[in-house]
Design a protein around this motif. Structure first.
Motif, PDB file in Angstrom:
ATOM      1  N   UNK A 201       0.849  -1.194   0.000  1.00  0.00           N
ATOM      2  CA  UNK A 201       0.000   0.000   0.000  1.00  0.00           C
ATOM      3  C   UNK A 201       0.880   1.238   0.000  1.00  0.00           C
ATOM      4  N   UNK A 202       0.420   2.282  -0.652  1.00  0.00           N
ATOM      5  CA  UNK A 202       1.174   3.535  -0.671  1.00  0.00           C
ATOM      6  C   UNK A 202       0.593   4.582   0.270  1.00  0.00           C
ATOM      7  N   UNK A 203      -0.528   4.282   0.892  1.00  0.00           N
ATOM      8  CA  UNK A 203      -1.120   5.214   1.854  1.00  0.00           C
ATOM      9  C   UNK A 203      -2.038   4.435   2.783  1.00  0.00           C
ATOM     10  N   UNK A 204      -2.378   5.070   3.891  1.00  0.00           N
ATOM     11  CA  UNK A 204      -3.320   4.461   4.817  1.00  0.00           C
ATOM     12  C   UNK A 204      -2.708   3.394   5.695  1.00  0.00           C
ATOM     13  N   UNK A 208      -5.448  -6.660   6.478  1.00  0.00           N
ATOM     14  CA  UNK A 208      -5.206  -8.097   6.315  1.00  0.00           C
ATOM     15  C   UNK A 208      -4.483  -8.386   4.991  1.00  0.00           C
ATOM     16  N   UNK A 209      -3.303  -8.949   5.093  1.00  0.00           N
ATOM     17  CA  UNK A 209      -2.531  -9.304   3.916  1.00  0.00           C
ATOM     18  C   UNK A 209      -1.882  -8.134   3.190  1.00  0.00           C
ATOM     19  N   UNK A 210      -2.047  -6.922   3.691  1.00  0.00           N
ATOM     20  CA  UNK A 210      -1.492  -5.736   3.027  1.00  0.00           C
ATOM     21  C   UNK A 210      -0.547  -5.012   3.979  1.00  0.00           C
ATOM     22  N   UNK A 211       0.566  -4.512   3.440  1.00  0.00           N
ATOM     23  CA  UNK A 211       1.557  -3.779   4.238  1.00  0.00           C
ATOM     24  C   UNK A 211       1.899  -2.490   3.514  1.00  0.00           C
ATOM     25  N   UNK A 212       2.342  -1.490   4.293  1.00  0.00           N
ATOM     26  CA  UNK A 212       2.774  -0.228   3.696  1.00  0.00           C
ATOM     27  C   UNK A 212       4.122  -0.408   3.020  1.00  0.00           C
ATOM     28  N   UNK A 213       4.291   0.273   1.894  1.00  0.00           N
ATOM     29  CA  UNK A 213       5.585   0.321   1.209  1.00  0.00           C
ATOM     30  C   UNK A 213       6.493   1.289   1.960  1.00  0.00           C
ATOM     31  N   UNK A 214       7.540   0.774   2.585  1.00  0.00           N
ATOM     32  CA  UNK A 214       8.504   1.625   3.292  1.00  0.00           C
ATOM     33  C   UNK A 214       9.660   2.038   2.397  1.00  0.00           C
ATOM     34  N   UNK A 215       9.946   1.258   1.356  1.00  0.00           N
ATOM     35  CA  UNK A 215      11.134   1.515   0.541  1.00  0.00           C
ATOM     36  C   UNK A 215      10.918   2.621  -0.483  1.00  0.00           C
ATOM     37  N   UNK A 216       9.680   2.790  -0.936  1.00  0.00           N
ATOM     38  CA  UNK A 216       9.416   3.890  -1.874  1.00  0.00           C
ATOM     39  C   UNK A 216       9.786   5.245  -1.305  1.00  0.00           C
ATOM     40  N   UNK A 217       9.434   5.537  -0.039  1.00  0.00           N
ATOM     41  CA  UNK A 217       9.875   6.790   0.556  1.00  0.00           C
ATOM     42  C   UNK A 217      11.340   6.785   1.003  1.00  0.00           C
TER      43      UNK A 217
END
Length: 406
Positions: A201-204, A208-217
């Protein structure tokens, strides 16, 4: 090398070179540095040079300062006092020659009149008004006091900085002071960031089964600090065809991917490399975290660095493969491992691999930080560097080499 591949441990790093699998961490860093040389040289205006790397030594085009100047606000005096104050010299102007016993008010940076023997600071001098005559200045000043003599900092033609130095704002100021309008710098290596994974995910908030993208930032500022120009970053779904086409059509000097470097059911990076004519040069490094990292040659002189998907493992891949390659392409000196520093506590090691551990400096020495798992960034966020821990680990009181963080 000017774009040509080099050698590591006697191995010529061409697209036909055998793949180094599970190679030692120091060899992987040397390999990334040697796969290609600096990009072509451009002469650009000063404002466009910041963040790039000097392709030629920076030499002074003039003496600095170009003339004798006052280092302080006050009075330029000639000979012993007291002195008759006969005028004023401001920055940008020049005064008439001074005879012994004469003085002129002078501003910091103003050209010293011929005949001046020193500068009396304003706070050290007193004026005595004289009816019908020039004021008399009283004070103590030694020969040459508060004078910046011509060429004090450098002489015309003197080398100020060697080639390979990154152009910082301070370098721009020095170049301008030394008379330069343009600088010879290497072209920036371009990078495209491909963040792989359907789960990102790129926001929010994660779900369940979804994680934030830390590497893009996280990654773009590190790439810029290495002299790179980021063409863009985008997410690529877990699809072989999409990844193959993204690699094939990327115009970047370096394609940087996150995730997909292992052998899971949706890890398509190796197959996509083969389909695009890529050749792995390094496939796996003996380092923890981050051992399934990848360095490959692509058609057209481009390269790909595949980072593991776990955030701290991706950081390890960045400092091991991506940054050395970008420094080489930028024309910079090889990023060195820092001098060894005393350990305040033990750093456990892997039985056979190098380990990179976030640390911070304390009065007692380097202290390891917790939360150092491959998927964690909490320790890194507080870190001042990454300690290089050899196989077997290090005890408290021993010394560890440290990798600086951008």
């Amino acid at each position: 090398m000017n774009g040509e591949a080099g050698t590591v441990d006697g191995l010529r790093l061409t697209s036909a070179a055998p793949t180094l699998r599970g190679c030692p961490w120091p060899v992987a860093r040397r390999t990334a540095r040697a796969v290609a040389g600096p990009l072509p040289v451009e002469r650009v205006e000063l404002a466009a040079a910041v963040g790039r790397t000097l392709a030629e030594p920076l030499a002074a085009l003039t003496d600095l300062p170009a003339f004798d100047t006052s280092a302080m606000d006050g009075w330029a005096v000639a000979g012993p006092g007291p002195w008759r104050v006969v005028g004023r010299v401001l920055a940008g102007g020049s005064g008439a020659p001074l005879a012994d016993g004469a003085a002129v008010e002078i501003a910091t940076g103003a050209q010293l009149p011929r005949g001046a023997t020193g500068v009396l600071r304003r706070e050290h001098g007193t004026l005595a008004e004289r009816v019908g005559g020039a004021p008399l200045l009283h004070g103590e000043v030694g020969p040459g006091q508060d004078i910046r003599p011509r060429g004090q900092e450098c002489g015309r033609g003197e080398e100020l900085l060697p080639a390979g130095v990154p152009v910082t704002p301070a370098v721009l100021g020095l170049a301008a002071a030394a008379g330069h309008d343009r600088l010879a710098v290497h072209r920036r290596p371009t990078v495209e960031l491909l963040v792989l994974g359907d789960e990102l995910l790129t926001s929010g908030l994660p779900g369940p089964g979804r994680v934030r993208d830390a590497l893009g930032p996280l990654l773009p500022p590190w790439l810029a600090a290495a002299g790179a120009e980021l063409l863009g970053g985008r997410h690529v779904r877990d699809d072989f065809g999409l990844l193959r086409d993204a690699i094939r059509h990327s115009p970047a000097d370096l394609v940087l991917t996150t995730g997909g470097t292992a052998a899971g059911p949706v890890d398509f990076l190796h197959a996509a490399l083969e389909a695009t004519g890529g050749h792995p040069l390094v496939d796996g490094v003996a380092v923890r975290p981050g051992h399934p990292m990848l360095l490959a040659a692509l058609p057209g002189g481009r390269h790909l660095v595949g980072l593991p998907g776990n955030p701290l493992a991706a950081v390890a891949g960045t400092v091991t493969l991506a940054l050395p390659l970008l420094h080489a392409r930028s024309g910079r000196e090889a990023p060195a491992v820092g001098a060894s520093e005393l350990l305040a506590a033990a750093l456990p090691g892997h039985p056979s691999d190098t380990r990179l551990h976030p640390v911070r400096r304390t009065a007692a020495g380097l202290a390891p930080l917790p939360h150092d798992g491959p998927a964690m960034l909490r320790g890194l966020a507080r870190a001042e560097g990454l300690a290089v821990v050899p196989p077997g680990g290090l005890a408290a009181g021993e010394r560890a080499e440290v990798l600086a963080l951008p």
